[in-house]
Design an enzyme around this catalytic site. Structure first.
Site, PDB file in Angstrom:
ATOM      1  N   GLY A 199      24.285  20.258  18.542  1.00 29.35           N
ATOM      2  CA  GLY A 199      24.508  18.822  18.477  1.00 29.35           C
ATOM      3  C   GLY A 199      23.253  18.116  17.999  1.00 29.35           C
ATOM      4  O   GLY A 199      22.470  18.663  17.224  1.00 29.35           O
ATOM      5  N   GLU A 200      23.056  16.902  18.449  1.00 32.01           N
ATOM      6  CA  GLU A 200      21.904  16.056  18.128  1.00 32.01           C
ATOM      7  C   GLU A 200      21.912  15.529  16.686  1.00 32.01           C
ATOM      8  O   GLU A 200      21.112  14.689  16.325  1.00 32.01           O
ATOM      9  CB  GLU A 200      20.568  16.788  18.340  1.00 32.01           C
ATOM     10  CG  GLU A 200      20.283  17.227  19.752  1.00 32.01           C
ATOM     11  CD  GLU A 200      18.919  17.900  19.880  1.00 32.01           C
ATOM     12  OE1 GLU A 200      18.165  17.948  18.876  1.00 32.01           O
ATOM     13  OE2 GLU A 200      18.599  18.379  20.977  1.00 32.01           O
ATOM     14  N   GLY A 201      22.777  16.079  15.820  1.00 27.19           N
ATOM     15  CA  GLY A 201      22.686  15.796  14.390  1.00 27.19           C
ATOM     16  C   GLY A 201      21.967  16.901  13.647  1.00 27.19           C
ATOM     17  O   GLY A 201      21.649  16.763  12.460  1.00 27.19           O
TER      18      GLY A 201
END
Length: 359
Positions: free
Chosen positions: A317-319
């Site tokens: 996740g997180e980008g």
């Protein structure tokens, strides 16, 4: 002040004439037709985006990370302490998390946005768009009110549009929030019509013996809140979370400027499903970076009609996936703008055409 409905109505259609010109140009480059595969299709897709004015190019790059806590964490659907959301958000301001390292490698700026972290005071260094200290527990109540969802969408859309005015032409979305794969699974299940058991995964290393509870929580959340699958705002407000709303806002904001958005993983697929229910016109602006390892990823992507460019078995996740894929976008632009043409080299290949940008 524009309303959400006003902004949704401003999303421009993709330009088919620009895409046709791009196709002819690419077919006339120094290569057999189609030999650069999906890179060619990506360049053509970019050429059709009005915000790029018919020529695939990348200006400034930005990854917007939406950070929020989730009331459903109380249901035992995640093993990480809830405090990790705030700790990791602070680490992002130091540039030490996965997305920060990958974004720096790609030459992109990371915007860390607090849309609902559960701390008494705002965290220094974060962009403050906090709606509340975490969403409601979707197993026993809606995640938020519709008014809260619409206001956050509007705020993020406006922020995204302001970045576009300042030269950002490529956006990536990311998120941070303990337990957020649970509302994401609820969104995917609601909009695709698939049973929670088919889409609920282990998230951040949830032990398999706790998976039955997580599936049950998602099922209870949907039964209790009765989200309308045709209404993206309703789905986000009832079984989503502030981070998911924020990501949908980035997608809508970038598309309203005619600019591309790189999706990240499973959470972003869920946000994209909701955003597409609000405005199907955004779909051509969505670029899937990678295939998330989360269980429901393929189901969500299939419903969106998207095929990711990378399969790195990532689920951070997180980008992180969006940042990792940014050089692919730049590569598509590079072949379009920098390759030589067959006609200039007096080469004739079956199926190739002479480039003509003016026809």
């Amino acid at each position: 002040m524009q309303t959400l409905a006003d902004l949704l109505n401003t999303i421009p259609a993709i330009d088919p004439a620009a895409m046709s010109r791009a196709q002819r140009h690419i077919d006339g480059l120094l290569k057999p037709v189609g030999s650069l595969g999906r890179l060619e299709a990506l360049a053509i897709q970019l050429a059709g985006m009005p915000g790029l004015n018919g020529i695939p190019h990348v200006g400034k790059k930005a990854v917007l990370v939406m950070c929020a806590d989730h009331g459903v964490w109380e249901e035992g659907v995640a093993i990480s302490p809830k405090e990790v959301t705030a700790i990791q958000a602070e680490n992002m301001t130091r540039g030490t998390t996965g997305v920060c390292v990958l974004a720096a490698q790609a030459g992109a700026n990371v915007h860390v946005i607090d849309v609902g972290i559960d701390t008494a005071e705002p965290i220094p260094g974060l962009i403050n768009m906090r709606v509340a200290r975490g969403s409601g527990n979707i197993a026993s109540a809606p995640a938020m009110s519709r008014r809260q969802a619409e206001k956050l969408l509007l705020d993020v859309i406006c922020y995204t549009r302001e970045l576009a005015k300042n030269g950002v032409t490529l956006f990536g979305v990311g998120e941070l929030g303990m337990a957020n794969t649970t509302p994401a699974a609820a969104i995917v299940s609601t909009i695709t019509g698939r049973d929670p058991e088919e889409v609920v995964g282990i998230g951040a290393n949830l032990p398999t013996d706790k998976l039955v509870n997580k599936i049950d929580v998602v099922r209870r959340a949907i039964m209790l809140n009765q989200p309308n699958p045709q209404d993206g705002v309703d789905v986000l407000a009832k079984v989503g979370g502030f981070d998911l709303v924020g990501m949908a806002g980035v997608m809508l904001g970038a598309a309203s400027c005619g600019l591309p958005v790189l999706l990240d993983g499973f959470l972003s697929y869920a946000a994209a499903l909701a955003a597409c229910q609000m405005s199907p016109a955004i779909k051509p602006y969505l670029i899937p970076s990678h295939l998330s390892a989360e269980k429901g990823a393929r189901i969500a992507l299939s419903h969106l009609g998207l095929e990711p460019y990378l399969n790195m078995e990532m689920r951070l996740g997180e980008g992180s996936g969006a940042a990792l894929a940014m050089p692919i976008i730049e590569a598509a632009c590079a072949i379009y703008n920098n390759m030589g043409e067959l006609a200039a080299s007096n080469i004739v290949l079956p199926g190739n055409t002479t480039s003509d940008l003016n026809s």
